[in-house]
Write a protein that holds these residues in place. Structure first.
Motif, PDB file in Angstrom:
ATOM      1  N   SER A  52      48.912  53.170  39.378  1.00 47.34           N
ATOM      2  CA  SER A  52      49.102  51.788  38.936  1.00 47.34           C
ATOM      3  C   SER A  52      49.571  51.834  37.488  1.00 47.34           C
ATOM      4  CB  SER A  52      47.804  50.982  39.031  1.00 47.34           C
ATOM      5  OG  SER A  52      47.932  49.756  38.312  1.00 47.34           O
ATOM      6  N   ARG A  53      50.814  51.503  37.274  1.00 41.17           N
ATOM      7  CA  ARG A  53      51.325  51.476  35.908  1.00 41.17           C
ATOM      8  C   ARG A  53      50.699  50.339  35.107  1.00 41.17           C
ATOM      9  NH1 ARG A  53      55.415  53.353  39.095  1.00 41.17           N
ATOM     10  NH2 ARG A  53      56.552  55.202  38.347  1.00 41.17           N
ATOM     11  N   ALA A  54      50.375  49.253  35.772  1.00 43.07           N
ATOM     12  CA  ALA A  54      49.758  48.117  35.075  1.00 43.07           C
ATOM     13  C   ALA A  54      48.407  48.499  34.483  1.00 43.07           C
ATOM     14  CB  ALA A  54      49.600  46.933  36.037  1.00 43.07           C
ATOM     15  N   ARG A  55      47.653  49.362  35.165  1.00 43.27           N
ATOM     16  CA  ARG A  55      46.322  49.751  34.700  1.00 43.27           C
ATOM     17  C   ARG A  55      46.324  51.016  33.868  1.00 43.27           C
ATOM     18  NH1 ARG A  55      43.637  46.180  33.804  1.00 43.27           N
ATOM     19  NH2 ARG A  55      41.653  47.285  34.015  1.00 43.27           N
ATOM     20  N   PHE A  56      47.261  51.949  34.146  1.00 43.12           N
ATOM     21  CA  PHE A  56      47.188  53.266  33.514  1.00 43.12           C
ATOM     22  C   PHE A  56      48.438  53.656  32.737  1.00 43.12           C
ATOM     23  CE2 PHE A  56      44.381  53.188  37.189  1.00 43.12           C
ATOM     24  CZ  PHE A  56      43.170  53.518  36.594  1.00 43.12           C
ATOM     25  N   GLY A  57      49.401  52.748  32.635  1.00 46.06           N
ATOM     26  CA  GLY A  57      50.595  53.027  31.842  1.00 46.06           C
ATOM     27  C   GLY A  57      51.677  53.747  32.626  1.00 46.06           C
ATOM     28  N   ASP A  58      52.829  53.932  31.981  1.00 43.79           N
ATOM     29  CA  ASP A  58      53.986  54.532  32.646  1.00 43.79           C
ATOM     30  C   ASP A  58      53.934  56.050  32.694  1.00 43.79           C
ATOM     31  OD1 ASP A  58      55.193  52.094  33.213  1.00 43.79           O
ATOM     32  OD2 ASP A  58      56.162  52.005  31.247  1.00 43.79           O
ATOM     33  N   ALA A  59      53.178  56.670  31.795  1.00 42.24           N
ATOM     34  CA  ALA A  59      53.131  58.129  31.769  1.00 42.24           C
ATOM     35  C   ALA A  59      52.595  58.670  33.090  1.00 42.24           C
ATOM     36  CB  ALA A  59      52.246  58.600  30.620  1.00 42.24           C
ATOM     37  N   ARG A  60      53.197  59.740  33.555  1.00 34.55           N
ATOM     38  CA  ARG A  60      52.770  60.408  34.793  1.00 34.55           C
ATOM     39  C   ARG A  60      52.736  59.426  35.962  1.00 34.55           C
ATOM     40  NH1 ARG A  60      47.967  61.564  34.735  1.00 34.55           N
ATOM     41  NH2 ARG A  60      47.918  63.452  35.989  1.00 34.55           N
ATOM     42  N   SER A  61      53.685  58.489  35.959  1.00 38.67           N
ATOM     43  CA  SER A  61      53.857  57.505  37.041  1.00 38.67           C
ATOM     44  C   SER A  61      52.641  56.613  37.241  1.00 38.67           C
ATOM     45  CB  SER A  61      54.174  58.223  38.377  1.00 38.67           C
ATOM     46  OG  SER A  61      55.367  58.965  38.289  1.00 38.67           O
ATOM     47  N   GLY A  62      51.746  56.560  36.252  1.00 32.87           N
ATOM     48  CA  GLY A  62      50.554  55.724  36.375  1.00 32.87           C
ATOM     49  C   GLY A  62      49.471  56.329  37.257  1.00 32.87           C
ATOM     50  N   GLN A  63      49.531  57.648  37.511  1.00 32.57           N
ATOM     51  CA  GLN A  63      48.570  58.304  38.398  1.00 32.57           C
ATOM     52  C   GLN A  63      47.161  58.281  37.821  1.00 32.57           C
ATOM     53  OE1 GLN A  63      46.945  61.523  37.818  1.00 32.57           O
ATOM     54  NE2 GLN A  63      46.041  61.724  39.868  1.00 32.57           N
ATOM     55  N   PHE A  64      46.172  58.018  38.688  1.00 31.71           N
ATOM     56  CA  PHE A  64      44.781  58.032  38.235  1.00 31.71           C
ATOM     57  C   PHE A  64      43.863  58.772  39.194  1.00 31.71           C
ATOM     58  CE2 PHE A  64      45.292  54.245  40.839  1.00 31.71           C
ATOM     59  CZ  PHE A  64      44.133  54.187  41.604  1.00 31.71           C
ATOM     60  N   CYS A  65      44.250  58.923  40.447  1.00 29.99           N
ATOM     61  CA  CYS A  65      43.484  59.652  41.454  1.00 29.99           C
ATOM     62  C   CYS A  65      44.473  60.258  42.438  1.00 29.99           C
ATOM     63  CB  CYS A  65      42.508  58.728  42.197  1.00 29.99           C
ATOM     64  SG  CYS A  65      40.868  58.539  41.431  1.00 29.99           S
ATOM     65  N   VAL A  94      44.571  44.680  41.697  1.00 33.77           N
ATOM     66  CA  VAL A  94      45.566  45.569  41.091  1.00 33.77           C
ATOM     67  C   VAL A  94      46.853  45.414  41.895  1.00 33.77           C
ATOM     68  CG1 VAL A  94      46.104  47.936  40.412  1.00 33.77           C
ATOM     69  CG2 VAL A  94      43.726  47.150  40.414  1.00 33.77           C
ATOM     70  N   ARG A  95      47.715  44.537  41.427  1.00 29.35           N
ATOM     71  CA  ARG A  95      48.874  44.119  42.227  1.00 29.35           C
ATOM     72  C   ARG A  95      49.893  45.224  42.450  1.00 29.35           C
ATOM     73  NH1 ARG A  95      46.540  40.135  44.739  1.00 29.35           N
ATOM     74  NH2 ARG A  95      45.776  38.485  43.360  1.00 29.35           N
ATOM     75  N   ASP A  96      49.951  46.224  41.572  1.00 33.68           N
ATOM     76  CA  ASP A  96      50.952  47.276  41.736  1.00 33.68           C
ATOM     77  C   ASP A  96      50.331  48.584  42.217  1.00 33.68           C
ATOM     78  OD1 ASP A  96      49.612  48.012  39.404  1.00 33.68           O
ATOM     79  OD2 ASP A  96      51.424  48.837  38.475  1.00 33.68           O
ATOM     80  N   LEU A  97      49.192  48.528  42.868  1.00 33.06           N
ATOM     81  CA  LEU A  97      48.561  49.728  43.405  1.00 33.06           C
ATOM     82  C   LEU A  97      49.491  50.378  44.430  1.00 33.06           C
ATOM     83  CD1 LEU A  97      45.897  51.284  43.133  1.00 33.06           C
ATOM     84  CD2 LEU A  97      44.995  49.928  45.028  1.00 33.06           C
TER      85      LEU A  97
END
Length: 274
Positions: A52-65, A94-97
């Protein structure tokens, strides 16, 4: 993987206060594979990134898990990845999940990003013991650039035998110090005896309780190879069969503290039903 959701929540609060001006929103969940080596996405086409880029930013495609493709439109991951402690809000908001498939280098534009249609998050997940750490995602359309992996669904599957060589995959913390990977990595570990895991994580352990019916652990006795923050939900693979999902543990690659995984045989029914 790693670090209990309750600890992630504390980290998120500290990070939010420290970097709110530069990067609003929560930081990536649990980190990269410690002591690992580069892995080719073509050789492991079933691993996907949750982003989710909205939650985690553009770096690394917004990957979090991470997650694992088990059918063209079905991904399994862990419950805590879709919880408030990681996302900072209900996952439905999270609309862009997205699920990212076929992209080994998260700084690239390869592969595809597929929206999520719905998710089932185990309502019986216990954030104190970490029992029942499983979620099933249904995608808006079939994945074209990935290939599902076979599940080790039976409790007596030889893939679960202690000592079996296994590979854990992810984009998490590579050294346990916040140095997240951009490209997919894997680490060679071994399935460990339930008795050893129970000794490492008995009832009352702050990070969780080892429960062999729904958990298994893997690592290296001397330490040094393990999953870490950011790897949560990613696969533990024996041969070409999925045996576990990165769930929790104490530290990253520490001697005497193996990584703990959601045991696929213990949650196979929930996966099939959802």
């Amino acid at each position: 993987m790693h670090r209990r959701p309750r600890l992630i929540a504390v980290l998120l609060a500290v990070l939010a206060a420290a970097v709110a001006v530069l990067q609003p929103g929560p930081a990536a969940a649990d980190g990269v594979v410690v002591g690992g080596h580069p892995a080719r996405i073509d050789d492991s086409p079933w691993i996907v990134a949750l982003a989710s880029r909205a939650r985690f930013g553009d770096a690394r495609s917004g990957q979090f898990c991470a997650g694992v493709l088990v059918a063209p439109r079905k991904v399994v991951t862990v419950a805590h990845c879709l919880g408030r402690s990681v996302l900072g809000m209900p996952y439905r908001k999270v609309r862009d999940l997205r699920v990212i498939a076929g992209r080994g280098d998260l700084e690239s534009s390869g592969g595809e990003e597929v929206p999520i249609r719905r998710a089932w998050v185990n309502p019986a997940y216990d954030a104190w013991t970490n029992e029942g750490d499983i979620a099933v995602i249904t995608l808006a359309r079939p994945v074209k650039t990935g290939k599902p992996i076979q599940l080790a669904e039976q409790a007596d599957d030889p893939s679960y035998v202690s000592g079996r060589r296994a590979l854990v995959y992810g984009w998490g913390d590579m050294a346990g110090d916040g140095s997240y990977a951009s490209s997919l990595r894997a680490a060679l570990v071994r399935v460990m005896p339930d008795a050893s895991c129970g000794k490492a994580y008995p009832p009352g352990t702050p990070d969780g309780t080892y429960l062999p019916r729904t958990m298994l652990c893997a690592g290296v006795r001397a330490g040094g190879r393990d999953a870490c923050q950011g790897d949560s939900g990613g696969p533990l693979v024996v041969g070409r069969r999925l045996v576990g999902l990165v769930s929790w543990g104490t530290g990253c690659g520490e001697r005497g503290n193996p990584g703990v995984y959601t045991r696929i045989a213990g949650v196979a029914r929930q996966v099939a039903e959802h």
